[in-house]
Motif scaffolding. Structure first.
Motif, PDB file in Angstrom:
ATOM      1  N   SER A 169     -15.863  29.122 -22.531  1.00 50.35           N
ATOM      2  CA  SER A 169     -15.754  28.015 -21.563  1.00 50.35           C
ATOM      3  C   SER A 169     -16.790  26.912 -21.785  1.00 50.35           C
ATOM      4  CB  SER A 169     -15.871  28.554 -20.140  1.00 50.35           C
ATOM      5  OG  SER A 169     -17.146  29.139 -19.946  1.00 50.35           O
ATOM      6  N   ARG A 170     -17.813  27.162 -22.591  1.00 49.62           N
ATOM      7  CA  ARG A 170     -18.842  26.132 -22.823  1.00 49.62           C
ATOM      8  C   ARG A 170     -18.332  24.987 -23.692  1.00 49.62           C
ATOM      9  NH1 ARG A 170     -23.548  29.377 -25.295  1.00 49.62           N
ATOM     10  NH2 ARG A 170     -21.776  30.503 -26.177  1.00 49.62           N
ATOM     11  N   GLY A 171     -17.280  25.225 -24.455  1.00 53.01           N
ATOM     12  CA  GLY A 171     -16.691  24.153 -25.258  1.00 53.01           C
ATOM     13  C   GLY A 171     -17.335  23.988 -26.618  1.00 53.01           C
ATOM     14  N   PRO A 172     -16.655  23.252 -27.498  1.00 51.08           N
ATOM     15  CA  PRO A 172     -17.116  23.135 -28.880  1.00 51.08           C
ATOM     16  C   PRO A 172     -18.475  22.452 -29.050  1.00 51.08           C
ATOM     17  CG  PRO A 172     -15.182  21.756 -28.512  1.00 51.08           C
ATOM     18  CD  PRO A 172     -15.392  22.572 -27.279  1.00 51.08           C
ATOM     19  N   GLU A 173     -18.766  21.429 -28.268  1.00 51.63           N
ATOM     20  CA  GLU A 173     -20.041  20.727 -28.444  1.00 51.63           C
ATOM     21  C   GLU A 173     -21.214  21.675 -28.276  1.00 51.63           C
ATOM     22  OE1 GLU A 173     -17.735  19.685 -26.201  1.00 51.63           O
ATOM     23  OE2 GLU A 173     -16.911  17.931 -27.203  1.00 51.63           O
ATOM     24  N   MET A 174     -21.178  22.478 -27.229  1.00 52.23           N
ATOM     25  CA  MET A 174     -22.275  23.387 -26.939  1.00 52.23           C
ATOM     26  C   MET A 174     -22.287  24.572 -27.914  1.00 52.23           C
ATOM     27  SD  MET A 174     -23.312  23.981 -23.165  1.00 52.23           S
ATOM     28  CE  MET A 174     -25.007  23.765 -22.830  1.00 52.23           C
ATOM     29  N   ILE A 175     -21.125  25.116 -28.180  1.00 51.37           N
ATOM     30  CA  ILE A 175     -21.026  26.282 -29.065  1.00 51.37           C
ATOM     31  C   ILE A 175     -21.482  25.920 -30.474  1.00 51.37           C
ATOM     32  CG2 ILE A 175     -19.452  27.946 -30.148  1.00 51.37           C
ATOM     33  CD1 ILE A 175     -19.714  28.473 -27.230  1.00 51.37           C
ATOM     34  N   LEU A 176     -20.915  24.863 -31.029  1.00 54.86           N
ATOM     35  CA  LEU A 176     -21.198  24.500 -32.417  1.00 54.86           C
ATOM     36  C   LEU A 176     -22.670  24.166 -32.629  1.00 54.86           C
ATOM     37  CD1 LEU A 176     -18.015  22.372 -33.091  1.00 54.86           C
ATOM     38  CD2 LEU A 176     -18.509  24.665 -33.995  1.00 54.86           C
ATOM     39  N   SER A 177     -23.271  23.480 -31.692  1.00 54.10           N
ATOM     40  CA  SER A 177     -24.682  23.112 -31.854  1.00 54.10           C
ATOM     41  C   SER A 177     -25.608  24.320 -31.752  1.00 54.10           C
ATOM     42  CB  SER A 177     -25.081  22.045 -30.834  1.00 54.10           C
ATOM     43  OG  SER A 177     -24.994  22.563 -29.528  1.00 54.10           O
TER      44      SER A 177
END
Length: 94
Positions: A43-51
């Motif tokens: 649920s955190r989304g790609p921006e948070m996960i990828l970074s």
């Protein structure tokens, strides 16, 4: 006037270009489908996960996404995640 290429050809060309621009998976580890789906459903989304991923994990994810995109029925958000992952990889390399 030249006919436009089929959508599939354009998409495959774009994916091949993006694949060439991403780093090789240095660890050689392969992400399982279960791991891929766990990340994509976070649920955190790609921006948070990828970074938050290490470069090794980011490479594993990009490899898993690329393999998923090469299937007859890829995960609906796979191309979006792949593009975001490539951007994150480029951001780190600059």
């Amino acid at each position: 006037m030249r006919p436009l290429p089929a959508f599939g050809v354009v998409l495959m060309t774009a994916v091949a270009w993006v694949r060439a621009a991403t780093p090789a998976n240095p660890s050689g580890a392969v992400m399982t489908e279960r791991e891929l789906f766990t990340i994509l459903s976070d649920s955190r989304g790609p921006e948070m996960i990828l970074s938050s991923l290490t470069i090794e994990k980011l490479s594993e994810l990009l490899d898993a996404l690329y393999r998923n995109l090469d299937t007859p029925m890829p995960v609906p958000d796979a191309i979006f995640w792949y593009e975001m992952g490539v951007e994150e990889s480029h951001r780190r390399n600059l």
